[in-house]
Design a protein around this motif. Structure first.
Motif, PDB file in Angstrom:
ATOM      1  N   GLU A   1       0.973 -25.009  19.850  1.00 13.58           N
ATOM      2  CA  GLU A   1       1.337 -25.499  21.172  1.00 13.58           C
ATOM      3  C   GLU A   1       2.519 -24.741  21.784  1.00 13.58           C
ATOM      4  O   GLU A   1       2.875 -24.964  22.934  1.00 13.58           O
ATOM      5  CB  GLU A   1       1.670 -26.994  21.104  1.00 13.58           C
TER       6      GLU A   1
ATOM      7  N   LYS B   1       3.265 -21.992  23.438  1.00 14.15           N
ATOM      8  CA  LYS B   1       2.569 -20.929  24.162  1.00 14.15           C
ATOM      9  C   LYS B   1       2.896 -21.027  25.643  1.00 14.15           C
ATOM     10  O   LYS B   1       3.416 -22.044  26.125  1.00 14.15           O
ATOM     11  CB  LYS B   1       1.065 -21.037  23.942  1.00 14.15           C
TER      12      LYS B   1
ATOM     13  N   GLY C   1       3.023 -21.667  29.419  1.00 13.96           N
ATOM     14  CA  GLY C   1       2.536 -22.785  30.217  1.00 13.96           C
ATOM     15  C   GLY C   1       2.843 -24.144  29.626  1.00 13.96           C
ATOM     16  O   GLY C   1       2.758 -25.153  30.335  1.00 13.96           O
ATOM     17  N   ASN C   2       3.177 -24.190  28.333  1.00 16.88           N
ATOM     18  CA  ASN C   2       3.484 -25.464  27.684  1.00 16.88           C
ATOM     19  C   ASN C   2       4.969 -25.773  27.710  1.00 16.88           C
ATOM     20  O   ASN C   2       5.788 -24.925  28.083  1.00 16.88           O
ATOM     21  CB  ASN C   2       2.971 -25.465  26.247  1.00 16.88           C
ATOM     22  N   ARG C   3       5.284 -26.986  27.276  1.00 14.01           N
ATOM     23  CA  ARG C   3       6.664 -27.465  27.255  1.00 14.01           C
ATOM     24  C   ARG C   3       7.003 -28.050  25.887  1.00 14.01           C
ATOM     25  O   ARG C   3       6.110 -28.254  25.055  1.00 14.01           O
ATOM     26  CB  ARG C   3       6.872 -28.525  28.350  1.00 14.01           C
TER      27      ARG C   3
ATOM     28  N   ASP D   1       4.941 -30.882  24.452  1.00 13.13           N
ATOM     29  CA  ASP D   1       3.593 -30.600  23.964  1.00 13.13           C
ATOM     30  C   ASP D   1       3.604 -30.346  22.462  1.00 13.13           C
ATOM     31  O   ASP D   1       2.695 -30.770  21.742  1.00 13.13           O
ATOM     32  CB  ASP D   1       3.013 -29.386  24.695  1.00 13.13           C
ATOM     33  N   VAL D   2       4.619 -29.638  21.987  1.00 12.17           N
ATOM     34  CA  VAL D   2       4.743 -29.374  20.554  1.00 12.17           C
ATOM     35  C   VAL D   2       5.037 -30.666  19.806  1.00 12.17           C
ATOM     36  O   VAL D   2       4.387 -30.995  18.800  1.00 12.17           O
ATOM     37  CB  VAL D   2       5.851 -28.336  20.288  1.00 12.17           C
TER      38      VAL D   2
ATOM     39  N   ARG E   1       3.379 -35.184  26.160  1.00 10.34           N
ATOM     40  CA  ARG E   1       2.844 -33.952  26.736  1.00 10.34           C
ATOM     41  C   ARG E   1       3.399 -33.717  28.149  1.00 10.34           C
ATOM     42  O   ARG E   1       3.584 -34.649  28.919  1.00 10.34           O
ATOM     43  CB  ARG E   1       1.314 -34.021  26.800  1.00 10.34           C
ATOM     44  N   GLY E   2       3.675 -32.472  28.453  1.00 11.14           N
ATOM     45  CA  GLY E   2       4.136 -32.118  29.785  1.00 11.14           C
ATOM     46  C   GLY E   2       5.598 -32.399  30.057  1.00 11.14           C
ATOM     47  O   GLY E   2       6.076 -32.160  31.165  1.00 11.14           O
TER      48      GLY E   2
ATOM     49  N   LYS F   1      10.292 -25.854  29.765  1.00 15.66           N
ATOM     50  CA  LYS F   1       9.111 -24.997  29.740  1.00 15.66           C
ATOM     51  C   LYS F   1       9.390 -23.757  28.900  1.00 15.66           C
ATOM     52  O   LYS F   1      10.481 -23.195  28.946  1.00 15.66           O
ATOM     53  CB  LYS F   1       8.731 -24.588  31.163  1.00 15.66           C
TER      54      LYS F   1
ATOM     55  N   LYS G   1       2.039 -15.954  23.473  1.00 15.24           N
ATOM     56  CA  LYS G   1       1.494 -16.597  22.282  1.00 15.24           C
ATOM     57  C   LYS G   1       2.558 -16.684  21.186  1.00 15.24           C
ATOM     58  O   LYS G   1       3.488 -15.879  21.147  1.00 15.24           O
ATOM     59  CB  LYS G   1       0.299 -15.797  21.756  1.00 15.24           C
TER      60      LYS G   1
END
Length: 268
Positions: free
Chosen positions: A136, A138, A140-142, A145-146, A186-187, A191, A241
């Protein structure tokens, strides 16, 4: 403030992380009944210095040791002692090293002899959650999310996800932004940006997520006395990534384990 690294700096950080990886691999051969964590600590310090590096924990925040050695119900920050390890123990070894002015910092939970099936499962799920979290990390994620991915996976197995202690950014300082909790939504949170480098480290308990600190001012243990597992990797965000800077390959080589779990996170 998140401090992105250049590709050159990331390669220097990889060298630091691999000093720790090799140290853990060297220690893997010593995880036997009768060994003491003080003996392991001395071996680790000598090895790190032989690699043109210096121990990253020793003296940091007043830490008195090169390793943090957390046995059974100890979650993290256990101090080395002269108490012999015994058959069925688990011991989480957290190690840091400074090379090229950058920190490496990661951890592995070892089995001492034969451990119970219940404990083996805890170790398996905790290590799997580490890679679930890494996926997670990567573009675009925050942060949330991890944390959500790790929490969701571990709590579905009935385990407690420690709240008080978190992963972190890593670089010229041991602890940089952002904090990386092993729980979340999530979200939410900061970022991810290209070039950022983190230490991700699930700390998962067989029972309650609640912990307490011992009177030594360092050791954190589970409140219910049940075992805890801890695994940690260093990761950089490269081309959007996750790319591993550390590796468990040296541990696996020492223990005769065959694994391709890191393959997807390598720059090959």
């Amino acid at each position: 403030m998140i401090i992105p690294k250049t590709r050159e700096e990331i390669e220097l950080m990889r060298e630091s992380a691999l000093v720790v990886s090799r140290t853990l691999g060297m220690l893997a051969k010593e995880m036997k009944p009768g060994a003491t964590t003080n003996q392991l600590n001395k071996m680790a310090e000598d090895y790190i210095r032989s690699q043109d590096a210096i121990p990253g924990f020793l003296g940091l925040y007043g830490c008195p040791s090169t390793l943090l050695t957390s046995v059974n119900e100890a979650v993290v920050h256990g101090l080395p002692t002269d108490v012999p390890l015994k058959e069925g123990d688990i011991v989480a070894i957290d190690c840091g090293a400074i090379k090229n002015s950058f920190y490496g910092d990661h951890a592995y939970t070892f089995e001492v002899g034969e451990v119970s099936a219940e404990t083996k499962k805890l170790l398996k799920i905790t290590k799997e959650s580490l890679y679930i979290g890494i996926r997670e990390f990567k573009a675009g994620n925050r942060v949330g999310d991890v944390g959500f991915a790790i929490q969701n996976y571990c709590e579905a197995q009935g385990y407690g996800v420690v709240r008080e202690l978190v992963g972190h950014g890593l670089g010229r300082k041991m602890h940089e932004d952002p904090e990386m909790p092993n729980y979340g939504r999530r979200g939410r949170g900061k970022k991810f940006v290209e070039g950022m480098t983190i230490a991700l480290e699930p700390m998962i308990n067989l029972g309650t997520y609640k912990v307490k600190q011992l009177s030594d001012g360092w050791t954190i243990v589970t409140q219910d006395g049940q075992p805890s597992a801890h695994y940690e990797h260093n990761i950089a965000l490269v081309n959007g990534k996750p790319e591993l800077l550390s590796t468990f390959d040296y541990v696996y080589e020492a223990l005769g384990i065959v694994s391709d779990e890191e393959k997807e996170f390598r720059n090959i």
